[in-house]
Design a protein around this motif. Structure first.
Motif, PDB file in Angstrom:
ATOM      1  N   CYS A 176       0.845  -1.198   0.000  1.00 13.64           N
ATOM      2  CA  CYS A 176       0.000   0.000   0.000  1.00 13.64           C
ATOM      3  C   CYS A 176       0.878   1.245   0.000  1.00 13.64           C
ATOM      4  CB  CYS A 176      -0.904   0.026   1.225  1.00 13.64           C
ATOM      5  SG  CYS A 176      -1.987  -1.407   1.377  1.00 13.64           S
ATOM      6  N   LEU A 177       0.383   2.298  -0.623  1.00 10.70           N
ATOM      7  CA  LEU A 177       1.070   3.588  -0.656  1.00 10.70           C
ATOM      8  C   LEU A 177       0.098   4.673  -0.216  1.00 10.70           C
ATOM      9  CD1 LEU A 177       3.788   4.999  -1.642  1.00 10.70           C
ATOM     10  CD2 LEU A 177       2.518   5.530  -3.733  1.00 10.70           C
ATOM     11  N   VAL A 178       0.510   5.480   0.780  1.00  8.54           N
ATOM     12  CA  VAL A 178      -0.308   6.601   1.246  1.00  8.54           C
ATOM     13  C   VAL A 178       0.585   7.803   1.504  1.00  8.54           C
ATOM     14  CG1 VAL A 178      -2.039   5.088   2.326  1.00  8.54           C
ATOM     15  CG2 VAL A 178      -0.135   5.995   3.698  1.00  8.54           C
ATOM     16  N   ASP A 179      -0.033   8.958   1.617  1.00 11.88           N
ATOM     17  CA  ASP A 179       0.683  10.166   2.008  1.00 11.88           C
ATOM     18  C   ASP A 179       1.081  10.036   3.481  1.00 11.88           C
ATOM     19  OD1 ASP A 179       1.056  13.294   1.231  1.00 11.88           O
ATOM     20  OD2 ASP A 179       0.498  13.063   3.347  1.00 11.88           O
ATOM     21  N   PRO A 236       0.847   6.763  -8.409  1.00 10.28           N
ATOM     22  CA  PRO A 236       1.509   7.273  -7.188  1.00 10.28           C
ATOM     23  C   PRO A 236       1.459   8.790  -7.058  1.00 10.28           C
ATOM     24  CG  PRO A 236       2.848   5.579  -8.240  1.00 10.28           C
ATOM     25  CD  PRO A 236       1.756   5.935  -9.212  1.00 10.28           C
ATOM     26  N   ARG A 237       1.365   9.500  -8.184  1.00  6.10           N
ATOM     27  CA  ARG A 237       1.333  10.962  -8.125  1.00  6.10           C
ATOM     28  C   ARG A 237       0.043  11.477  -7.504  1.00  6.10           C
ATOM     29  NH1 ARG A 237       3.551  12.406 -14.236  1.00  6.10           N
ATOM     30  NH2 ARG A 237       5.470  11.148 -14.141  1.00  6.10           N
ATOM     31  N   LEU A 238      -0.999  10.659  -7.508  1.00  4.30           N
ATOM     32  CA  LEU A 238      -2.269  11.078  -6.927  1.00  4.30           C
ATOM     33  C   LEU A 238      -2.273  11.005  -5.412  1.00  4.30           C
ATOM     34  CD1 LEU A 238      -4.755   9.231  -9.326  1.00  4.30           C
ATOM     35  CD2 LEU A 238      -3.672  11.469  -9.610  1.00  4.30           C
ATOM     36  N   ILE A 239      -1.281  10.358  -4.836  1.00  4.84           N
ATOM     37  CA  ILE A 239      -1.272  10.096  -3.394  1.00  4.84           C
ATOM     38  C   ILE A 239      -0.803  11.310  -2.597  1.00  4.84           C
ATOM     39  CG2 ILE A 239      -0.376   8.577  -1.589  1.00  4.84           C
ATOM     40  CD1 ILE A 239      -2.315   7.293  -3.658  1.00  4.84           C
ATOM     41  N   LEU A 244      -5.950   9.364  -0.207  1.00  4.83           N
ATOM     42  CA  LEU A 244      -6.116   8.199  -1.072  1.00  4.83           C
ATOM     43  C   LEU A 244      -5.154   7.076  -0.688  1.00  4.83           C
ATOM     44  CD1 LEU A 244      -6.406  10.067  -4.484  1.00  4.83           C
ATOM     45  CD2 LEU A 244      -8.231   8.739  -3.398  1.00  4.83           C
ATOM     46  N   VAL A 245      -5.573   5.848  -0.972  1.00  2.05           N
ATOM     47  CA  VAL A 245      -4.738   4.662  -0.769  1.00  2.05           C
ATOM     48  C   VAL A 245      -4.557   3.963  -2.110  1.00  2.05           C
ATOM     49  CG1 VAL A 245      -4.445   2.491   0.480  1.00  2.05           C
ATOM     50  CG2 VAL A 245      -5.741   4.363   1.526  1.00  2.05           C
TER      51      VAL A 245
END
Length: 304
Positions: A176-179, A236-239, A244-245
């Motif tokens: 998972c990728l998050v801010d 990934p740029r949207l995170i 968002l996740v």
């Protein structure tokens, strides 16, 4: 046996051309593969049609397809060339001198993971080998392999049609990728926090992210998809700066593992890992240049 006897009376060079034509289903690609001119391949096809009293390749919907007679010949042709190669030894192949274009089908995830190291290897040891990349759904990529429109398909293929052979390159899992700023000092999301957030889905039009949502469905849960993208590259740029996740194949996130603004962590529920493979038409099994490229891809995959 009848086909084998027929093939024994045919010039060996014509058999090699026939083998390549039935694999490529395209005169110009056959010419490139065999380092022949297109007129020479067309002339050889004409001779083969006369010898077998059959068109062998028929134009249908803008493509060449094998005739029923050609399909009958394939097993005997494969065996005849195998016997010749067993006597003469393996075909000489020098990657430094090879001049050939290969067509590879893969997603932008596959391109991001495989292509950089593969291109460095090719430029170093096989500078005359060029690549053309295409992207489509899993089903379409396998169809391109069967139709001779691409040499290799790289990806995840749970169902394989007859005639396609594969080799596993590596096993992949999800992450998972998050801010990072949205975590409030934590290093990951628990299950409730994960599902409370909106999600980014990367999927082709006809290819939903079945693995992730099937795993959620199995435990009676579901997520909200705020945006669906056909390509991984922009996801990934949207995170940054959002709640968002993004849950995707872990190797796709390698560039973000050490980004101070982003956090990469294991999903808060079990998602089965999956094999990433390369697939090719069985007719290309003994093509020495094709085999070399498959081995080269397997080598670079060991380090990704």
């Amino acid at each position: 046996m009848h086909d084998m006897n027929t093939l024994r009376g045919v010039d060996l060079n014509l058999l090699v051309v026939l083998d390549a034509l039935l694999a490529e289903r395209h005169v110009s690609r056959t010419a490139s593969r065999l380092n022949m001119s297109q007129p020479a391949v067309s002339h050889a096809l004409g001779r083969l049609r006369h010898l077998f009293d059959d068109p062998l390749l028929i134009r249908r919907d803008g493509q060449l397809v094998a005739s029923a007679r050609a399909i009958e010949i394939i097993p005997a042709l494969t065996e005849a060339l195998r016997q010749v190669r067993a006597v003469l030894g393996p075909e000489g192949f020098d990657p430094a001198k090879e001049r050939r274009t290969f067509r590879l089908a893969m997603s932008d995830y596959g391109s991001a993971v495989i292509l950089p190291d593969l291109m460095r290897m090719l430029r170093d040891v096989a500078p005359g080998i060029d690549l053309v990349m295409t992207q489509s759904s899993r089903e379409a990529m396998l169809r391109q392999v069967l139709d001779g429109d691409c040499d290799l398909a790289l990806g995840v293929f749970p169902v394989l049609p007859e005639g396609v052979e594969t080799a596993q390159l590596f096993t992949e899992s999800f992450a998972c990728l998050v801010d990072r700023g949205s975590l409030g000092g934590r290093d990951r999301l628990d299950m409730d926090s994960y599902l409370a957030r909106p999600h980014v889905l990367v999927a082709m039009k006809d290819e939903p992210s079945a693995e992730i949502d099937a795993a959620l469905h199995a435990i009676g849960r579901a997520r909200r998809l705020a945006v669906i993208l056909p390509h991984w590259g922009n996801a990934p740029r949207l995170i940054h700066g959002t709640d968002l996740v993004l849950t995707v194949a872990r190797k796709a996130l390698a560039l973000y593992e050490h980004d101070p603004a982003l956090a990469v962590f294991e999903p808060p529920f079990a998602i089965p890992s999956f094999p990433f493979v390369q697939g090719w038409h069985e007719r290309r099994r003994a093509d020495s240049a094709h085999l070399w490229l498959r081995n080269a891809i397997a080598r670079v995959s060991m380090s990704v």
